[in-house]
Design a protein around this motif. Structure first.
Motif, short mmCIF file in Angstrom:
data_model
loop_
_atom_site.label_atom_id
_atom_site.label_comp_id
_atom_site.label_asym_id
_atom_site.label_seq_id
_atom_site.Cartn_x
_atom_site.Cartn_y
_atom_site.Cartn_z
N UNK A 96 -6.50 1.33 4.94
CA UNK A 96 -5.40 1.22 5.88
C UNK A 96 -4.80 0.45 4.55
N UNK A 97 -5.24 -0.69 4.79
CA UNK A 97 -3.88 -1.91 4.04
C UNK A 97 -3.87 -1.56 2.97
N UNK A 98 -4.49 -1.07 2.21
CA UNK A 98 -4.69 -0.47 0.11
C UNK A 98 -3.85 0.35 0.38
N UNK A 102 0.12 0.59 -1.05
CA UNK A 102 0.41 1.39 -2.60
C UNK A 102 1.62 2.26 -2.07
N UNK A 103 2.35 2.58 -0.71
CA UNK A 103 2.98 3.05 -0.17
C UNK A 103 4.45 2.05 -0.87
N UNK A 104 4.47 0.92 -0.54
CA UNK A 104 5.06 0.19 -0.67
C UNK A 104 5.31 -0.73 -2.52
N UNK A 105 4.49 0.25 -3.13
CA UNK A 105 4.75 -0.59 -4.52
C UNK A 105 5.23 0.59 -5.27
N UNK A 106 5.77 1.72 -4.64
CA UNK A 106 6.41 2.54 -5.27
C UNK A 106 8.05 2.00 -5.63
N UNK A 107 8.24 2.61 -6.59
CA UNK A 107 9.85 1.74 -6.42
C UNK A 107 10.94 3.39 -6.57
N UNK A 145 -1.94 8.03 0.12
CA UNK A 145 -1.67 8.44 -1.47
C UNK A 145 -2.67 8.42 -1.42
N UNK A 146 -2.04 10.02 -3.26
CA UNK A 146 -3.49 10.22 -3.76
C UNK A 146 -4.91 9.54 -4.13
#
Length: 241
Positions: A96-98, A102-107, A145-146
């Protein structure tokens, strides 16, 4: 005559051969027929082509190579390794952390919604095909995330992590080469040549992503972010991003 002792020849290490069933599952997971809608996204390519920044096969190949070496796709590959390890260890909280990371990484909104939409589609598919994967799927919550859904499938189907990531990257490149063939446009043979030329970078990125320390997870893809943000202002659009 000079005496010389020849050094023994050591063959290059080879990737473990996948069992047939796991290989078939990997081919299914990376197939363009997988119903996740990957073909509807260009990830900024459509903007770059319309702005005349990508007009040749050489420019497309260089752009894809730079993305593999320095862009966010490299971090997606690294997170698949992390996710598969968390699943193998039975650690849904880490998974869940990862996923949240990844969701936060999206610009951009488009890039985030692409990852969520494709992840949601694979999430539903796995619920039907592999009910035993439900616990890890549910750990990701509503927005899976995919790359995380891909990691769950790969681990459940006992696909070697390095081979799974290589397949993920190959599928990503194939999708964008197809987009480039349509947008620039290019011939089908030229598209296949680009794929062939990128093979060494695909393997290099896979190996680098596996060795990458989470403290060094960073990407440099501001051009992609700007292209993605400008996509909604294009006069005409074939793709969703």
């Amino acid at each position: 005559m000079e005496n010389r002792i020849d050094s023994p020849i050591h063959p290059a290490p080879s990737r473990p051969q996948l069992p047939t069933e796991s290989l078939l599952r990997l081919l299914q997971l990376t197939s363009p027929t997988l119903p996740v809608g990957a073909y509807t996204y260009s990830e900024g390519l459509e903007t770059l082509v319309q702005q005349q920044q990508l007009t040749t096969a050489e420019a497309l190949e260089r752009w894809l190579g730079l993305e593999l070496s320095h862009g966010a796709i490299r971090l997606e590959a690294a997170v698949i390794f992390q996710g598969m390890q968390a699943i193998a260890q039975g650690a849904p909280a880490t998974l869940q952390y990862w996923n949240d990371w990844l969701s936060a990484l999206r610009e951009t909104r488009e890039m985030r919604e692409q990852s969520w939409q494709m992840g949601r589609s694979l999430h539903r598919l796995l619920h039907t095909l592999e009910p035993a994967s439900a616990e890890m799927l549910e750990a990701c919550g509503e927005h899976c995330n995919f790359a995380i859904a891909f990691a769950i499938a790969a681990q459940h189907w006992q696909i070697d992590a390095q081979t799974a990531v290589l397949g993920y990257l190959q599928s990503w490149v194939s999708n964008l080469v197809t987009a480039g063939v349509r947008l620039i446009p290019l011939g089908q043979t030229t598209g296949q040549q680009i794929l062939l030329n990128l093979s060494p970078i695909l393997e290099e990125t896979t190996i680098a992503a596996q060795a990458l320390n989470p403290d060094a997870f960073y990407a440099c893809g501001c051009g992609v972010a700007i292209a993605s943000m400008n996509h909604e202002t294009l006069y005409s659009r074939l793709f969703r991003s």
